[in-house]
Design a protein around this motif. Structure first.
Motif, PDB file in Angstrom:
ATOM      1  N   SER A 173       0.820  -1.110  -0.086  1.00  0.00           N
ATOM      2  CA  SER A 173      -0.080  -0.040  -0.159  1.00  0.00           C
ATOM      3  C   SER A 173       1.025   1.409   0.008  1.00  0.00           C
ATOM      4  N   PRO A 174       0.339   2.536  -0.815  1.00  0.00           N
ATOM      5  CA  PRO A 174       1.255   3.596  -0.663  1.00  0.00           C
ATOM      6  C   PRO A 174       1.618   3.985   0.697  1.00  0.00           C
ATOM      7  N   SER A 175       0.623   3.942   1.612  1.00  0.00           N
ATOM      8  CA  SER A 175       0.603   4.502   2.945  1.00  0.00           C
ATOM      9  C   SER A 175       1.710   3.670   3.792  1.00  0.00           C
ATOM     10  N   ARG A 176       1.542   2.305   3.591  1.00  0.00           N
ATOM     11  CA  ARG A 176       2.397   1.329   4.464  1.00  0.00           C
ATOM     12  C   ARG A 176       1.807   1.370   5.539  1.00  0.00           C
ATOM     13  N   ARG A 177       0.549   1.400   5.722  1.00  0.00           N
ATOM     14  CA  ARG A 177       0.056   1.329   7.000  1.00  0.00           C
ATOM     15  C   ARG A 177      -0.799  -0.029   7.130  1.00  0.00           C
ATOM     16  N   ARG A 178      -0.623  -0.985   6.528  1.00  0.00           N
ATOM     17  CA  ARG A 178      -1.254  -2.238   6.668  1.00  0.00           C
ATOM     18  C   ARG A 178      -0.941  -3.168   8.029  1.00  0.00           C
ATOM     19  N   ARG A 179      -2.042  -3.336   8.630  1.00  0.00           N
ATOM     20  CA  ARG A 179      -1.781  -3.867  10.108  1.00  0.00           C
ATOM     21  C   ARG A 179      -1.856  -5.366  10.155  1.00  0.00           C
ATOM     22  N   TRP A 180      -2.678  -6.052   9.250  1.00  0.00           N
ATOM     23  CA  TRP A 180      -2.572  -7.373   9.366  1.00  0.00           C
ATOM     24  C   TRP A 180      -1.733  -8.238   8.245  1.00  0.00           C
ATOM     25  N   CYS A 181      -1.530  -9.455   8.634  1.00  0.00           N
ATOM     26  CA  CYS A 181      -0.916 -10.372   8.001  1.00  0.00           C
ATOM     27  C   CYS A 181      -2.041 -10.655   6.593  1.00  0.00           C
ATOM     28  N   SER A 182      -3.220 -10.868   7.048  1.00  0.00           N
ATOM     29  CA  SER A 182      -4.435 -11.054   6.183  1.00  0.00           C
ATOM     30  C   SER A 182      -5.524 -10.650   7.017  1.00  0.00           C
ATOM     31  N   MET A 183      -6.587  -9.720   6.023  1.00  0.00           N
ATOM     32  CA  MET A 183      -7.804  -9.269   6.544  1.00  0.00           C
ATOM     33  C   MET A 183      -8.599 -10.628   6.880  1.00  0.00           C
ATOM     34  N   ALA A 184      -8.431 -11.637   6.047  1.00  0.00           N
ATOM     35  CA  ALA A 184      -9.267 -12.690   6.200  1.00  0.00           C
ATOM     36  C   ALA A 184      -9.002 -13.539   7.486  1.00  0.00           C
ATOM     37  N   THR A 185      -7.854 -13.484   7.984  1.00  0.00           N
ATOM     38  CA  THR A 185      -7.532 -14.111   9.162  1.00  0.00           C
ATOM     39  C   THR A 185      -7.530 -13.178  10.419  1.00  0.00           C
TER      40      THR A 185
END
Length: 201
Positions: A173-185
């Motif tokens: 992601s452009p913001s590099r703010r992803r928090r989880w390895c996977s939203m599904a898990t």
């Protein structure tokens, strides 16, 4: 029984990170999923680190040399955990361990010591290593080469650590703010935990 590896096991975005994620657990506790050398081979095949014929050859070698297979498994696990601790420390801003950095350096150096430059590095891996070169150590050596490639690329700046479990991943992601390895898990588990906490309050 050999572990089964579903697509959910490959959310790291890079083989070296997926390798560090071969430990399971919904929280930060690292629970071993590679119980046997056959599990390591099965994972490497699913991750496309090994071809089918190579995997079959390694399983046959392991059956003929169980002690050698056990030693190769121990080495692969040690390689994995040092890499995970070093990268996780970097992502969280913690001080890394000298021993972990030295272990990563040793693994990469040893892998390059047995690898050969590919005839055409623009197609497929730039460095080649085969069963005939390193025997049962092949999965670990290929993963060390993959680690070196990741760390030499700009993608290293996108490495993230899941806010719920211990898994590492590349954040595109452009913001590099992803928090989880996977939203599904982990993302859904965190959401459910917040909902439960509000309901219990």
């Amino acid at each position: 029984m050999t572990a089964q590896w579903s697509p959910e096991a490959f959310v790291g975005g890079h083989p070296a990170l997926d390798f560090t994620n071969t430990v399971g657990g919904f929280l930060r506790e690292r629970l071993e999923r590679v119980a046997t050398y056959a599990d390591l081979v099965a994972w490497a095949r699913a991750a496309e680190v090994l071809a089918g014929a190579e995997a079959a050859e390694l399983v046959a070698l392991a059956d003929a040399d169980p002690d050698g297979a056990a030693a190769a498994l121990d080495e692969a696990r040690a390689q994995r955990e040092a890499l995970h601790r070093w990268l996780a420390a970097a992502v969280t801003g913690e001080e890394s361990d000298d021993g972990d950095r030295a272990r990563v350096a040793r693994d990469v150096t040893e892998a390059h010591g047995v690898a050969r430059p590919a005839p055409d590095p623009t197609r497929g891996p730039a460095w080649l290593v085969a069963v005939a070169d390193v025997g049962l150590a092949l999965p670990a050596r290929r993963l060390a080469l993959a680690t070196a490639g990741l760390l030499a690329s700009e993608e290293r700046h996108r490495i993230g650590l899941c806010g719920r479990c211990s898994w590492l991943f590349l954040d595109p992601s452009p913001s590099r703010r992803r928090r989880w390895c996977s939203m599904a898990t982990c993302g859904n588990r965190a959401k459910a935990a917040r909902h439960h906490a509000r309901g219990s309050g």
